[in-house]
Design an enzyme around this catalytic site. Sequence first.
Site, PDB file in Angstrom:
ATOM      1  N   HIS A  73      44.849  30.722  20.533  1.00 23.09           N
ATOM      2  CA  HIS A  73      44.228  31.919  20.257  1.00 23.09           C
ATOM      3  C   HIS A  73      43.485  32.114  19.121  1.00 23.09           C
ATOM      4  O   HIS A  73      43.255  32.974  18.276  1.00 23.09           O
ATOM      5  CB  HIS A  73      45.468  33.053  19.859  1.00 23.09           C
ATOM      6  N   ASN A 147      50.788  39.446  25.139  1.00 24.95           N
ATOM      7  CA  ASN A 147      49.622  39.030  26.164  1.00 24.95           C
ATOM      8  C   ASN A 147      49.105  40.019  27.138  1.00 24.95           C
ATOM      9  O   ASN A 147      49.867  41.065  27.145  1.00 24.95           O
ATOM     10  CB  ASN A 147      49.948  37.861  26.702  1.00 24.95           C
ATOM     11  N   HIS A 338      53.635  37.798  13.543  1.00 26.70           N
ATOM     12  CA  HIS A 338      54.708  36.874  13.514  1.00 26.70           C
ATOM     13  C   HIS A 338      55.949  37.601  14.397  1.00 26.70           C
ATOM     14  O   HIS A 338      56.071  38.781  14.102  1.00 26.70           O
ATOM     15  CB  HIS A 338      55.220  36.627  12.099  1.00 26.70           C
TER      16      HIS A 338
HETATM   17 FE1  HDE Z   1      51.934  32.272  20.440  1.00 23.49          FE
HETATM   18  N1  HDE Z   1      51.321  31.536  19.095  1.00 23.49           N
HETATM   19  N2  HDE Z   1      53.429  30.880  20.707  1.00 23.49           N
HETATM   20  N3  HDE Z   1      52.666  33.299  22.401  1.00 23.49           N
HETATM   21  N4  HDE Z   1      50.669  33.871  20.348  1.00 23.49           N
HETATM   22  C1  HDE Z   1      50.468  31.691  18.021  1.00 23.49           C
HETATM   23  O1  HDE Z   1      50.541  31.875  15.526  1.00 23.49           O
HETATM   24  C2  HDE Z   1      53.819  29.904  19.891  1.00 23.49           C
HETATM   25  C3  HDE Z   1      53.274  32.798  23.228  1.00 23.49           C
HETATM   26  C4  HDE Z   1      50.347  34.741  21.059  1.00 23.49           C
HETATM   27  O2  HDE Z   1      45.991  37.120  17.104  1.00 23.49           O
HETATM   28  C5  HDE Z   1      50.196  30.896  16.747  1.00 23.49           C
HETATM   29  O3  HDE Z   1      49.558  32.541  14.199  1.00 23.49           O
HETATM   30  C6  HDE Z   1      54.799  29.255  20.481  1.00 23.49           C
HETATM   31  C7  HDE Z   1      53.683  33.643  24.155  1.00 23.49           C
HETATM   32  C8  HDE Z   1      49.371  35.699  20.527  1.00 23.49           C
HETATM   33  O4  HDE Z   1      46.864  36.011  15.696  1.00 23.49           O
HETATM   34  C9  HDE Z   1      51.524  29.901  17.112  1.00 23.49           C
HETATM   35  C10 HDE Z   1      55.036  29.804  21.807  1.00 23.49           C
HETATM   36  C11 HDE Z   1      53.007  34.874  23.759  1.00 23.49           C
HETATM   37  C12 HDE Z   1      48.907  35.011  19.235  1.00 23.49           C
HETATM   38  C13 HDE Z   1      52.012  30.294  18.349  1.00 23.49           C
HETATM   39  C14 HDE Z   1      54.099  30.740  22.130  1.00 23.49           C
HETATM   40  C15 HDE Z   1      52.058  34.461  22.836  1.00 23.49           C
HETATM   41  C16 HDE Z   1      49.688  33.671  19.300  1.00 23.49           C
HETATM   42  C17 HDE Z   1      48.808  30.325  16.562  1.00 23.49           C
HETATM   43  C18 HDE Z   1      56.087  29.391  22.628  1.00 23.49           C
HETATM   44  C19 HDE Z   1      52.833  36.241  24.504  1.00 23.49           C
HETATM   45  C20 HDE Z   1      47.789  35.106  18.588  1.00 23.49           C
HETATM   46  C21 HDE Z   1      48.338  30.862  15.483  1.00 23.49           C
HETATM   47  C22 HDE Z   1      57.492  29.282  22.525  1.00 23.49           C
HETATM   48  C23 HDE Z   1      53.913  36.946  24.438  1.00 23.49           C
HETATM   49  C24 HDE Z   1      48.128  36.130  17.346  1.00 23.49           C
HETATM   50  C25 HDE Z   1      49.451  31.842  15.135  1.00 23.49           C
HETATM   51  C26 HDE Z   1      47.031  36.336  16.659  1.00 23.49           C
HETATM   52  C27 HDE Z   1      49.456  32.593  18.481  1.00 23.49           C
HETATM   53  C28 HDE Z   1      53.227  29.931  18.778  1.00 23.49           C
HETATM   54  C29 HDE Z   1      54.125  31.589  23.307  1.00 23.49           C
HETATM   55  C30 HDE Z   1      50.897  35.217  22.119  1.00 23.49           C
HETATM   56  C31 HDE Z   1      51.226  28.443  17.054  1.00 23.49           C
HETATM   57  C32 HDE Z   1      55.515  28.134  19.797  1.00 23.49           C
HETATM   58  C33 HDE Z   1      54.902  33.677  24.987  1.00 23.49           C
HETATM   59  C34 HDE Z   1      48.736  36.953  21.013  1.00 23.49           C
HETATM   60  O5  HDE Z   1      52.490  30.100  16.069  1.00 23.49           O
END
Ligand code: HDE
Length: 705
Positions: A73, A147, A338
């Site tokens: 993202h 999402n 978060h």
């Molecule tokens: Fe994320 N995801 N994600 N994700 N995600 C990040 O956090 C992660 C997942 C989503 O505009 C990170 O600050 C793991 C699902 C959005 O700043 C990180 C898993 C969904 C955004 C991270 C998922 C999301 C992130 C990268 C699997 C939809 C952007 C930078 C367990 C429900 C937020 C950060 C923004 C961002 C980890 C799966 C949505 C790496 C480990 C499912 C919208 O922490």
Amino acid sequence: MVTDDHNAKQRQLDEVRKDLTDTHLTTQQGVRIDHTDDALTAGERGPTLLEDFHAREKITHFDHERIPERVVHARGAGAYGYFQPYDGWLADRTVARFLTDPGERTPVFVRFSTVAGSRGSADTVRDVRGFATKFYTKQGNYDLVGNNMPVFFIQDGIKFPDFVHAVKPEPDNEMPQAASAHDTFWDFVALQPETLHMVMWLMSDRALPRSFRMMQGFGVHTFRLINAEGRATFVKFHWKPVLGSHSLVWDECQKIAGKDPDYNRRDLWESIEAGQYPEYELGVQLVEESQEFDFDFDLLDATKIIPEELVPVRPVGKLVLDRNPDNFFAETEQIAFHTANVVPGIDFTNDPLLQARNFSYLDTQLIRLGGPNFAQLPVNRPVADVATNQRDGYGQQCVHKGRTSYSENTLAGGCPMLAGVDEGAFSHYQEKVEGRTIRKRSESFKDFYSQATLFWNSMAPWEKEHIVAAFRFELGKVDHQHVRDSVVQQLDHIDRELATAVAEGVGVSPPTGSPTPNHGRSSPALSLANSVTGTIATRRVAVLVADGVDATEVAQIQRELSERGALAEILGPHDGRVRGTDGHEVSVDRAINTMGSVLYDGVIVPGGADSARELSADGYAIHFVAEAYKHQKPVAASDEGMELLQRAGVAEARQPDGVNGVVAELGVVTAAHTGGALPDGFIEEFAAALGKHRVWERDTSAVPA
Ligand code: HDE
């Protein structure tokens, strides 16, 4: 001599300065600077001196301007706004007041994003879009980090690094940028059938949103609402855009990526600047705890939806985005979402994907934002009072007073004190948990295909065509034949017709043997075809003009589209003005060769013989109309303007019978009239087609774009 130009410039600068307090350039220490273009040297042509503290400070700070981009993202755009509940019906389900008090407007910041690309990648790539909302509630910050698709690729967060490594550019040569069309992604998919439901969404037009304002959002996981008695209700969160959900077509996306890589970001920014505020309705699907096992899938499995026909989405309130950030880095880049930022009334479930997220977001932000104090950055600061015993660390902004930073204490009178639940303290839901330590996927997560089939069955014919074309495009970029074969085999478990159509396009033998039976169920809410609202508000229409254009028609088109909330932009052979038929001049908004039909929702060619003749001899104009037509956009012409439609190969362009009239066929609208205003029905027919977004019934498969 002081010129008029100079005076005007001075007035302009005074105007800008009037709101500023810091009008003089200084060092970080506040010392005013008289020169910033040349470093201090020993003699005019001599070496630069170390004592030039201004030069050193300026360069040192510049050297440290970058922070790591988000690992996923990375590319995003954000805006401020507010959320307000319609009424208090949810109050018996949750103590989260921002969801239940209609008198309360909660400030929010929303960040939309793509997932795979780097910070500088194009907006219109095929990808999932992030839809992350920070609610600055009076009970503390709540983040709904969702999402634009309601499911995810994997079921357990431990697979997230594998998945992301597979979809990101390949590590040997860092290609391709922001694209899933490569071997490692499809190798992963073929080996992990749990991805297939989400892959169907990714191959659908949902991955190509026309605008962040026209895209749904989903919390994805099943969460819990907790009421005053501590009773829990399962909940899924939905955002529904007031303008309906609409998508681009793939050919268009690829062209926009070159013409305007900031397409979605610009659209968000410009609509807010224009006062056309993006709006979404928050809805919830509620499931009683007692009904947890009533479904043929597991509520804890994030690769599953709860079909809206089984559990309706009930409206809760409205989100309005009404203010652009002042500074991209300070706000959009430094915001830290978060999933574990929850407030009383909202709690987690044991969804193993959510549990991993609750670890990952804080962890990644510690490095991205350089230490443990990023919650003090202005965009992350809660409106609720903050009092912790946490101290020091990189970037500490607070000057904590007093001698105590521990709990319990008597020296500070016990402050900060613990609150009771009745004083608004968060209290974790007391779920009964038992079992042996085990590293194993739950059997209840093992149906990977039924909902992928449900999605496929729910698509309109044009959506199915787009999905097949997307699979063919993506697999067409895969070098390993065995990967192509395996993906087709997987698709055969979803639907034989789908697998066969994809196989035929990618050099794979169509599947044989007895097919997996298709269960035949569908869910109308999944189809974009059912999301049309008819409004043309905020749509952009290109009006093509040249010298000799009918200026009365141009004015009428602009007025009538603007009355309906749409924007007509006048495109001419050059910037400035063109001559109109009646001696009036028509202002040109943009030169046609700087734009492209892909940046508009529809096109109109007004009458005027000279104008039509010039445009019909102009390759840019011909291509503009042909491409709009190919992309199934509404195309209209009046009188002589029809010549350009015919030159562009618009098959449905027909002369209306008689001297006054309108013909509308498959979104091609033509008018004839004898001077004066455009005939009744011309703008109405055009607006009706525009309100449907695209004319999907128009077969343009044989038309080159
Ligand atoms: Fe994320 N995801 N994600 N994700 N995600 C990040 O956090 C992660 C997942 C989503 O505009 C990170 O600050 C793991 C699902 C959005 O700043 C990180 C898993 C969904 C955004 C991270 C998922 C999301 C992130 C990268 C699997 C939809 C952007 C930078 C367990 C429900 C937020 C950060 C923004 C961002 C980890 C799966 C949505 C790496 C480990 C499912 C919208 O922490």
